[in-house]
Design an enzyme around this catalytic site. Structure first.
Site, mmCIF file in Angstrom:
data_model
loop_
_atom_site.group_PDB
_atom_site.id
_atom_site.type_symbol
_atom_site.label_atom_id
_atom_site.label_comp_id
_atom_site.label_asym_id
_atom_site.label_seq_id
_atom_site.Cartn_x
_atom_site.Cartn_y
_atom_site.Cartn_z
ATOM 1 N N GLY A 17 0.943 -1.276 0.247
ATOM 2 C CA GLY A 17 -0.705 0.350 -0.272
ATOM 3 C C GLY A 17 0.634 1.610 0.195
ATOM 4 N N GLU A 18 2.492 1.146 -0.240
ATOM 5 C CA GLU A 18 2.950 2.501 -0.487
ATOM 6 C C GLU A 18 2.883 3.795 -1.508
ATOM 7 O OE1 GLU A 18 7.832 2.896 -0.676
ATOM 8 O OE2 GLU A 18 7.123 1.355 -0.130
#
Length: 84
Positions: A17-18
């Site tokens: 999810g960066e």
């Protein structure tokens, strides 16, 4: 991912999810820079020094909050006074 084969592997940035997090942070930072520049220009037009450029931008940064921090209500009041 919990099998023995994957235990020593790192999760890619897409899986963690960066990218969405960094995109959200970059928008917030760009909004802060835009507000700071708008405030500088407004102070310059008023002939004041640029000492009051500190502000707190809360999340979520809605349009009315951004307009207020930019000082756009002052511009709208000024334009209304010219029309009346």
């Amino acid at each position: 991912m919990n099998s023995g084969h994957h235990k020593k592997r790192l999760i890619s940035s897409k899986a963690s999810g960066e990218p969405p997090l960094l995109l959200a942070v970059s928008v917030h930072c760009a909004t802060r820079v835009a507000i700071r520049e708008a405030r500088k220009q407004l102070l310059h037009w008023k002939g004041l020094n640029e000492s009051d450029l500190t502000f707190q931008l809360e999340v979520p940064a809605t349009m009315p909050i951004v307009k207020k921090l930019c000082g756009l209500e002052n511009v709208e009041i000024y334009l209304q006074s010219l029309l009346s």
